[in-house]
Design an enzyme around this catalytic site. Structure first.
Site, short mmCIF file in Angstrom:
data_model
loop_
_atom_site.label_atom_id
_atom_site.label_comp_id
_atom_site.label_asym_id
_atom_site.label_seq_id
_atom_site.Cartn_x
_atom_site.Cartn_y
_atom_site.Cartn_z
N GLY A 62 0.82 -1.20 0.00
CA GLY A 62 0.00 0.00 0.00
C GLY A 62 0.85 1.25 0.00
CB CYS A 63 0.21 4.65 1.28
SG CYS A 63 1.08 6.21 1.52
CG PHE A 64 5.79 4.95 -0.84
CD1 PHE A 64 5.22 6.16 -0.50
CD2 PHE A 64 6.30 4.81 -2.12
CE1 PHE A 64 5.15 7.22 -1.40
CE2 PHE A 64 6.25 5.86 -3.04
CZ PHE A 64 5.66 7.07 -2.67
#
Length: 240
Positions: A62-64
């Site tokens: 997902g979002c880093f």
């Protein structure tokens, strides 16, 4: 983090926070939503055996911002860089990757000392607190193949360990649904823009971070107290 913009979060508009400020932010964060709920799981039965002092692993969950933030708080991790893996260098930029057609996944390249923390132990953190491995091509509010759950195996040993652990976790019934994490060959990693690096630590009051990512740091501290480091290892050092 589907709606963020480069101009809003440039390096010139943020500053490194103190550990005390991060703790305060954690204390006022809302309770974790379902996708941030940690899942206690055992370490993998199969793990690496090496005398090397440095190793690299690449994780996509997902979002880093949150994945980077979690690994930055793990002892033995020497660096954790947000970036892109799974596609080519030509399209490895945030605006293009966000279109979901480049083959990239938002990823984190973790450099670690396997004498202090093994690849298997990092996998345990990844599956337990860094993301939800049962969500196909999304994580929480972020949807698209660029937010898929994936492990980019840098070595054949990593591929073997990762595949065995996914099968082991699947048989254990630890998760309420099937694990969808892909084990993919490593073809290259491209660091993300500077404004994405150390984002969680530098922006602890950002609504996305407060709701989606700070609970992950607290889950790491609670479930893995022996592996938790209060002071994260950062890509950028604080400037006086």
């Amino acid at each position: 983090m589907a709606s963020s913009s480069k101009s809003a979060y440039s390096l010139g508009n943020v500053s490194l926070i103190s550990v005390a400020a991060l703790v305060a932010a954690l204390a006022t964060a809302p309770l974790a939503s379902a996708q941030e709920t940690a899942v206690p799981i055992p370490p993998p039965s199969l793990d690496e055996k090496t005398t090397a002092s440095t190793e690299i692993a690449v994780f996509a969950g997902g979002c880093f911002w949150g994945v980077q933030g979690v690994f930055q708080h793990v002892k033995g991790v020497k660096n954790a860089v947000s970036g892109y893996a799974g596609g080519t260098a030509a399209t490895a930029d945030y605006e293009t990757v966000s279109g979901g057609k480049t083959g990239h996944a938002e990823s984190v390249e973790v450099t670690f000392d396997p004498r202090e923390v093994t690849y298997g132990q990092l996998l345990q953190v990844f599956f337990s607190v860094a993301h939800n491995p049962t969500q196909l091509n999304y994580q929480g509010p972020d949807h698209g193949t660029q937010y898929r759950s994936a492990l980019f195996a840098v070595t054949d040993e990593q591929k073997k360990i990762a595949a065995a652990y996914i099968a082991e976790l699947g048989k254990s019934g630890a998760f309420p649904a099937a694990i969808v994490t892909q084990v993919s060959p490593f073809k290259g990693f491209y660091a993300a823009e500077d404004y994405h690096q150390d984002f969680l630590t530098r922006n602890p009051t950002h609504p996305y971070i407060v709701y989606n990512d700070l609970p992950k740091i607290e889950n790491l501290r609670t479930l893995f107290p022996g592996a938790f480091r209060a002071n994260p290892v950062l890509v950028f050092k604080a400037k006086s």
